[in-house]
Design a protein around this motif. Structure first.
Motif, PDB file in Angstrom:
ATOM      1  N   ARG A 110       5.059   6.215   4.298  1.00 46.15           N
ATOM      2  CA  ARG A 110       4.455   6.215   2.261  1.00 46.15           C
ATOM      3  C   ARG A 110       3.866   4.744   1.940  1.00 46.15           C
ATOM      4  O   ARG A 110       2.677   4.246   1.917  1.00 46.15           O
ATOM      5  CB  ARG A 110       4.572   7.364   1.285  1.00 46.15           C
ATOM      6  N   TRP A 111       5.247   4.002   1.854  1.00 45.88           N
ATOM      7  CA  TRP A 111       5.244   2.422   1.584  1.00 45.88           C
ATOM      8  C   TRP A 111       5.067   0.943   2.643  1.00 45.88           C
ATOM      9  O   TRP A 111       5.540   1.689   3.883  1.00 45.88           O
ATOM     10  CB  TRP A 111       6.427   2.601   0.324  1.00 45.88           C
ATOM     11  N   ARG A 112       3.853   0.440   2.489  1.00 46.94           N
ATOM     12  CA  ARG A 112       3.953  -0.852   3.680  1.00 46.94           C
ATOM     13  C   ARG A 112       4.030  -2.239   2.437  1.00 46.94           C
ATOM     14  O   ARG A 112       3.142  -2.180   1.710  1.00 46.94           O
ATOM     15  CB  ARG A 112       3.042  -0.625   4.329  1.00 46.94           C
ATOM     16  N   PHE A 113       4.587  -3.290   3.497  1.00 50.12           N
ATOM     17  CA  PHE A 113       5.186  -3.576   1.958  1.00 50.12           C
ATOM     18  C   PHE A 113       4.197  -5.117   3.171  1.00 50.12           C
ATOM     19  O   PHE A 113       4.239  -5.368   4.143  1.00 50.12           O
ATOM     20  CB  PHE A 113       6.605  -4.356   2.227  1.00 50.12           C
TER      21      PHE A 113
ATOM     22  N   GLU B  21      11.620   6.054  -2.996  1.00 50.14           N
ATOM     23  CA  GLU B  21      10.360   6.236  -3.307  1.00 50.14           C
ATOM     24  C   GLU B  21       9.881   5.856  -1.968  1.00 50.14           C
ATOM     25  O   GLU B  21       9.047   6.014  -1.625  1.00 50.14           O
ATOM     26  CB  GLU B  21      10.326   6.411  -4.940  1.00 50.14           C
ATOM     27  N   MET B  22      10.492   4.131  -1.979  1.00 50.17           N
ATOM     28  CA  MET B  22       9.861   3.806  -1.303  1.00 50.17           C
ATOM     29  C   MET B  22      10.096   4.145  -0.158  1.00 50.17           C
ATOM     30  O   MET B  22       9.559   3.105   1.514  1.00 50.17           O
ATOM     31  CB  MET B  22      10.231   1.882  -1.615  1.00 50.17           C
ATOM     32  N   LEU B  23      11.040   4.811   0.209  1.00 45.72           N
ATOM     33  CA  LEU B  23      11.511   4.950   1.618  1.00 45.72           C
ATOM     34  C   LEU B  23      10.946   6.462   1.926  1.00 45.72           C
ATOM     35  O   LEU B  23      11.304   6.480   3.524  1.00 45.72           O
ATOM     36  CB  LEU B  23      13.326   4.512   1.892  1.00 45.72           C
ATOM     37  N   GLU B  24      10.333   7.291   1.165  1.00 51.36           N
ATOM     38  CA  GLU B  24       9.984   8.476   1.738  1.00 51.36           C
ATOM     39  C   GLU B  24       8.899   8.418   2.567  1.00 51.36           C
ATOM     40  O   GLU B  24       8.244   7.139   3.006  1.00 51.36           O
ATOM     41  CB  GLU B  24       9.014   8.647   0.233  1.00 51.36           C
TER      42      GLU B  24
ATOM     43  N   THR C 255       0.951  -0.837   0.159  1.00 55.38           N
ATOM     44  CA  THR C 255       0.419   0.194  -0.173  1.00 55.38           C
ATOM     45  C   THR C 255       0.514   1.170   0.049  1.00 55.38           C
ATOM     46  O   THR C 255       2.307   1.157   0.943  1.00 55.38           O
ATOM     47  CB  THR C 255      -0.891  -0.175   1.250  1.00 55.38           C
ATOM     48  N   VAL C 256       0.270   2.170  -1.087  1.00 59.07           N
ATOM     49  CA  VAL C 256       1.408   3.703  -0.402  1.00 59.07           C
ATOM     50  C   VAL C 256       0.218   4.727  -0.477  1.00 59.07           C
ATOM     51  O   VAL C 256      -0.686   4.775  -0.933  1.00 59.07           O
ATOM     52  CB  VAL C 256       2.097   3.925  -2.300  1.00 59.07           C
ATOM     53  N   ASP C 257       0.816   5.585   0.514  1.00 60.95           N
ATOM     54  CA  ASP C 257      -0.767   6.630   0.670  1.00 60.95           C
ATOM     55  C   ASP C 257       0.343   7.825   0.371  1.00 60.95           C
ATOM     56  O   ASP C 257       1.221   8.159  -0.520  1.00 60.95           O
ATOM     57  CB  ASP C 257       0.059   7.131   2.170  1.00 60.95           C
ATOM     58  N   ASP C 258      -1.178   8.784  -0.498  1.00 62.59           N
ATOM     59  CA  ASP C 258      -0.908   9.360  -1.068  1.00 62.59           C
ATOM     60  C   ASP C 258      -1.613  10.135  -0.386  1.00 62.59           C
ATOM     61  O   ASP C 258      -1.715  10.439   1.212  1.00 62.59           O
ATOM     62  CB  ASP C 258      -2.116   9.711  -2.583  1.00 62.59           C
TER      63      ASP C 258
END
Length: 101
Positions: free
Chosen positions: A68-71, A57-60, A15-18
């Motif tokens: 922002r990113w959860r895996f 980007e994935m670590l932002e 999931t990635v938060d906007d």
């Protein structure tokens, strides 16, 4: 870094938060180059084309320092997270009146 370190994200769901408070979901498809992955966001009716996302980007994080990113290892794990995230919070009533004896 070794290639196996970069390969660990392949196949994971995310999931990635906007910034507007919504979020997107998808899957990391495969490694494109060192530190860059092909990802596919979930589409409603048809699969969306692949996009590129870097480790950077994935670590932002947001201004509040939330990632922002959860895996997730599986769709089920991701769906449980989304269910928890979208569940309405239960209101709590706190009495400000001191009980009398």
């Amino acid at each position: 870094m070794s290639k196996t370190v970069f390969e660990t994200l392949t196949g994971m769901y995310f999931t990635v938060d906007d910034p507007d408070g919504s979020y997107g979901t998808g899957q990391v498809v495969r490694l494109a180059a060192e530190g860059v992955y092909f990802i596919r966001f979930d589409g409603n009716e048809v699969p969306l084309p692949l996009e590129l996302a870097s480790i950077g980007e994935m670590l932002e994080a947001t201004e509040e320092e939330y990632k922002r990113w959860r895996f997730f290892d599986s769709v089920e794990e991701r769906d449980k997270w989304i269910e928890w995230l979208d569940a309405p919070s239960k209101p709590r009533v706190i009495s400000l009146v001191k009980p009398t004896k």
